[in-house]
Design an enzyme around this catalytic site. Sequence first.
Site, short mmCIF file in Angstrom:
data_model
loop_
_atom_site.label_atom_id
_atom_site.label_comp_id
_atom_site.label_asym_id
_atom_site.label_seq_id
_atom_site.Cartn_x
_atom_site.Cartn_y
_atom_site.Cartn_z
N LYS A 108 39.46 -32.63 -5.68
CA LYS A 108 40.86 -33.08 -5.65
C LYS A 108 41.02 -34.41 -6.37
O LYS A 108 41.92 -34.59 -7.21
CB LYS A 108 41.33 -33.23 -4.21
CG LYS A 108 42.73 -33.85 -4.07
CD LYS A 108 43.09 -34.17 -2.64
CE LYS A 108 42.58 -35.52 -2.20
NZ LYS A 108 43.47 -36.64 -2.57
N CYS A 159 50.23 -47.09 3.26
CA CYS A 159 49.31 -45.99 3.48
C CYS A 159 48.77 -46.10 4.89
O CYS A 159 48.54 -47.19 5.40
CB CYS A 159 48.17 -46.06 2.47
SG CYS A 159 46.91 -44.79 2.68
N ARG A 192 46.08 -50.80 0.45
CA ARG A 192 45.70 -50.22 -0.83
C ARG A 192 46.61 -50.70 -1.95
O ARG A 192 47.29 -49.91 -2.61
CB ARG A 192 45.69 -48.69 -0.74
CG ARG A 192 44.82 -48.16 0.36
CD ARG A 192 44.91 -46.65 0.51
NE ARG A 192 44.15 -45.96 -0.48
CZ ARG A 192 44.05 -44.63 -0.56
NH1 ARG A 192 44.67 -43.88 0.31
NH2 ARG A 192 43.36 -44.05 -1.50
N ARG A 218 46.52 -31.29 2.05
CA ARG A 218 46.50 -32.15 0.87
C ARG A 218 45.14 -32.10 0.16
O ARG A 218 45.08 -32.29 -1.05
CB ARG A 218 46.79 -33.61 1.26
CG ARG A 218 48.21 -33.90 1.65
CD ARG A 218 48.39 -35.39 1.87
NE ARG A 218 47.81 -36.14 0.76
CZ ARG A 218 47.06 -37.24 0.89
NH1 ARG A 218 46.80 -37.72 2.08
NH2 ARG A 218 46.59 -37.85 -0.17
#
Length: 430
Positions: free
Chosen positions: A22, A120, A125, A402
Amino acid sequence: MDRIAITGGIRLEGVIPISGAKNSAIKLMVASLLTDETLTLTNMPRLADTRFLARLLQRLGVIVEEREGPAGAETVLTTPEILSTIAPYELVRQMRASFNVLGPLVARTGQAKVSLPGGCAIGARPVDLHLMALESLGARIDLHEGYVYAQAPRGLKGAEITFPSVSVGATEHALLTAVLARGETVIMNAAREPEIVDLAECLTKMGAKIEGAGTPTVRIVGVARLGGTEHAVTPDRIETGTYALAAAMAGGEVRLTRTRSDFVEALLQKMEEAGVEVERLNDGLTVRRDGERLSAVEIETDPYPGFATDLQAQFMALMTLADGESVIRETIFENRFMHAPELTRLGAEIAVSGGEARVRGVERLEGAPVMATDLRASVSLVIAALAARGETVVDRVYHLDRGFERLEEKLSACGARVRRIRDGGPSEEG
């Protein structure tokens, strides 16, 4: 909102093929913005994140086609022209990695307006290192009302970029931008992850000149244009490690194929230290555990080739049943122990203090309703549930969708009792 129900206590026996990575696929898709020719990606995972990004890329002018090829899923991307240089908040907020369209848009068109990705669940981040890299390459950056405005009307120019800390996303962003900048760019303190190497290999096939990918120093000589190519996405090392830990948690024997054991060597060494048998193979690995209690071990997350932060939650699940006290130190992201309270609902004994978690192993776990808080935390609950007595129901599994392709199917093929409970509808066996 879908849920997943797992009945624990069943040994796993079988084969699990590993999907394309991914974290690599989404950056490779972004590379399609750099050329007007066709980029064909094979070994593509079909995930919520790749669908989110495809939607954004189509908004920018990319023609996206998903199809089945001789070796599995493929995604074909062609960008004859950039139709928009604006990436709006409603699309960028769905996946942080979509912020990386900023550099390629500036490199190809001289301008871009991209939403800041926002917060997040596992920490702030920030994107400051991304913006530092673009400014070093000559882009003028302005922040206004939650958007980054970047301009380089006369093009970008190679530069020396020294990151104060290792950042995978910023390294990838710098690579995606510098390939079309005039002159040479040198990235110092670059991330070394396999996904960086995969991106560099694809860009090189497209005509980029890159040396040193996978080392702390990467050199890029900019070219005037890039062309199309076909590229196979590298195996997903996080999925590899996750299923290796699932097999160790449940017991039994599972062979993982279409992957590389060296991608997860830091994990495998800790698994062996805990008492899990691991056999490294040319096309993957085999994990065996005969039911003996595991030994507690100590881990500390580090940038690659160290112990991956994206496997920390899954390893914590394994340690809940180990003999003794395990110490887990998280050095990459703050607030990445959100899975710990949910694991305690299954009977685990975990004490968290700052960036350290102490896990005192228990004799057994008991099934219970739990809730996913992020992608890796959600799969740690699935792993724990495989060994818990009775049924565990994991809520908010959109996090799982996801990053894990056909999770229920892959586990069920090895004997696990896993089913998805559709929101408002009947449950489906995996």
